[in-house]
Design a protein around this motif. Structure first.
Motif, PDB file in Angstrom:
ATOM      1  N   ALA A 279       0.829  -1.208   0.000  1.00 24.32           N
ATOM      2  CA  ALA A 279       0.000   0.000   0.000  1.00 24.32           C
ATOM      3  C   ALA A 279       0.862   1.256   0.000  1.00 24.32           C
ATOM      4  O   ALA A 279       0.595   2.209  -0.753  1.00 24.32           O
ATOM      5  CB  ALA A 279      -0.926  -0.008   1.213  1.00 24.32           C
ATOM      6  N   ALA A 280       1.903   1.293   0.823  1.00 21.84           N
ATOM      7  CA  ALA A 280       2.735   2.500   0.963  1.00 21.84           C
ATOM      8  C   ALA A 280       3.437   2.848  -0.353  1.00 21.84           C
ATOM      9  O   ALA A 280       3.406   4.002  -0.798  1.00 21.84           O
ATOM     10  CB  ALA A 280       3.763   2.293   2.077  1.00 21.84           C
ATOM     11  N   ILE A 281       4.075   1.858  -0.968  1.00 22.54           N
ATOM     12  CA  ILE A 281       4.815   2.122  -2.208  1.00 22.54           C
ATOM     13  C   ILE A 281       3.858   2.483  -3.343  1.00 22.54           C
ATOM     14  O   ILE A 281       4.109   3.407  -4.127  1.00 22.54           O
ATOM     15  CB  ILE A 281       5.678   0.901  -2.584  1.00 22.54           C
ATOM     16  N   SER A 282       2.739   1.772  -3.434  1.00 18.40           N
ATOM     17  CA  SER A 282       1.793   2.018  -4.533  1.00 18.40           C
ATOM     18  C   SER A 282       1.157   3.404  -4.407  1.00 18.40           C
ATOM     19  O   SER A 282       1.030   4.124  -5.407  1.00 18.40           O
ATOM     20  CB  SER A 282       0.711   0.936  -4.542  1.00 18.40           C
ATOM     21  N   ILE A 283       0.747   3.788  -3.191  1.00 19.34           N
ATOM     22  CA  ILE A 283       0.168   5.121  -2.992  1.00 19.34           C
ATOM     23  C   ILE A 283       1.231   6.188  -3.244  1.00 19.34           C
ATOM     24  O   ILE A 283       0.967   7.223  -3.875  1.00 19.34           O
ATOM     25  CB  ILE A 283      -0.429   5.257  -1.573  1.00 19.34           C
TER      26      ILE A 283
END
Length: 440
Positions: free
Chosen positions: A373-377
């Protein structure tokens, strides 16, 4: 719940269904048309034919047959998650390429309808929640630009008048959501658009010239904006967006099946996906937009207690009739930019929050999920804020890596597969699968 309904009552309920989805559907062509600098005549056609095709798409879904149509009381309209990718395709290439991508995506959805159950595992709540969050957040700057007046180069951009109109629209929508009840609350966005336009009229920002110039009747025209062009990166972009819409629609189908006390099987889902694919394909042919199942109308079915398709059939008929009357479509084009911006701020903010709600199903005590989630956002918002970072790449590659939404999609799908391919992921919960905001 009593599912018996007289014809007059069904007609009134059908009008309610229409009003509940009208503002969300009309907003999509207005946003895309404004971004691509369509003239008044083109905008009027775009809005009118969009309303017409909403009726056609709804009919494809509710009149079930052996090949397509789920036969549930569902209403279809434009999906807001397609706004940013379509604008980017239109700006990077041209309008014909945009419609070529829509046609190809519709054909893809129709053909994979039967196999999609196997693909759904690539779109657990971790992936869809991340994507919906990025969609909402990446569109909020567009809302602020409109609140300021539309164009940052305009002399009155950010004027006190524009800010007051935008703020009034937001406050009116909030007030109706806080103090409104039932049906009034379900059309809060529509009331906000009308109220904000009235206030803007007092400031001299509303012109009825487009309505006066529009004809009373027209016939939908295939390829109105020219013969479609097919470009691979644009097609890939729209296919990804369509896959996400299919995941969300699955939640709507199951929720409606529960309300009307009907078990939804694999064959039902296949016919439902095929109907959406046909709707998207026709949207491209008639130069409108991708269509998907609207989840806010599910709430109306539950509130009314009417389980039959009769009200939705009336809604489809009303939409088709309105779409043949350009003067009705022209009314939507007179809404000033600050009013649109106020409504967009609420809608896109709710889209982002809905994505966060989906992510609540995810176990973030697992660092792998946290990283996905962190990298994609981060990638999605980074490219959105600094699109020039890919300016030296070839044009087709720019479209793939210059779209925050597509970057977030690719990152979430690939990282989730890399980290969690051997770990069972939760399916989308039926209640949380109803992405009301992103479809309205």
């Amino acid at each position: 719940m009593n599912s018996e309904v007289s014809t007059p009552k069904a007609a009134v309920l059908g009008l309610q269904h229409l009003l509940a989805m009208y503002s969300g559907s009309v907003l999509v062509p207005i946003l895309i048309g404004a971004a691509l600098r369509f003239n008044t005549e083109q905008m009027t056609y775009l809005v009118s034919i969009d309303i017409f095709m909403c009726g056609v798409a709804t009919a494809l879904q509710i009149f079930s047959n052996r090949f397509f149509g789920i036969g549930l009381p569902v209403v279809l309209g434009c999906a807001v998650q397609a706004v940013a990718p379509l604008i980017m395709i239109g700006q990077k290439f041209d309008i014909q390429t945009m419609y070529g991508a829509i046609i190809a995506a519709g054909l893809f959805v129709f053909l994979i309808g039967g196999a999609f159950a196997k693909l759904r595992r690539f779109f657990p709540p971790l992936v869809t929640g991340t994507l919906i969050t990025v969609i909402g957040l990446s569109l909020i700057p567009v809302a602020f630009q409109n609140i300021g007046g539309g164009s940052t180069t305009a002399k009155n951009f950010g004027s006190l008048q524009n800010l007051l109109i935008g703020a009034f629209t937001v406050l009116l929508i909030l007030a109706i959501n806080v103090w409104g009840r039932g049906f009034l609350r379900s059309i809060a966005i529509l009331v906000g658009l009308v109220g904000g336009t009235v206030l803007a009229g007092f400031f001299g920002q509303v012109s009825f010239a487009p309505v006066a110039e529009a004809s009373w009747f027209h016939i939908p025209t295939p390829f109105y904006f020219g013969v479609p062009h097919f470009e691979w990166s644009s097609i890939a972009t729209m296919i990804l967006i369509s896959l996400v819409s299919m995941v969300e629609s699955t939640g709507v189908f199951f929720a409606l099946g529960d309300i009307v006390e009907r078990k939804i099987g694999e064959q039902d889902l296949k016919k439902g996906y095929r109907a959406e694919g046909l709707a998207v394909l026709l949207g491209g042919l008639f130069n409108t937009f991708p269509y998907t199942t609207f989840s806010q109308n599910v709430g109306l079915v539950q509130l009314s207690g009417i389980k039959t398709r009769k009200p939705v059939i009336f809604s489809a008929i009303f939409l088709v009739i309105l779409g043949l009357l350009p003067k009705i479509g022209a009314l939507a084009t007179i809404i000033p930019a600050p009013v649109l911006g106020g409504a967009m701020l609420v809608m896109f903010g709710m889209v982002a929050v809905q994505g966060i709600r989906m992510l609540q199903q995810v176990d973030f005590h697992d660092d792998k999920n946290l990283l996905v989630a962190a990298i994609s956002i981060g990638l999605g918002l980074g490219v959105t804020v600094q699109p020039s970072i890919v300016q030296f790449l070839p044009k087709t590659i720019q479209l793939l890596f210059g779209s925050g939404i597509l970057m977030a999609s690719l990152s979430a799908v690939l990282l989730n597969w890399l980290f969690n391919s051997k770990t069972p992921q939760p399916e989308m919960e039926e209640a949380d699968g109803l992405n009301e905001s992103s479809k309205s």
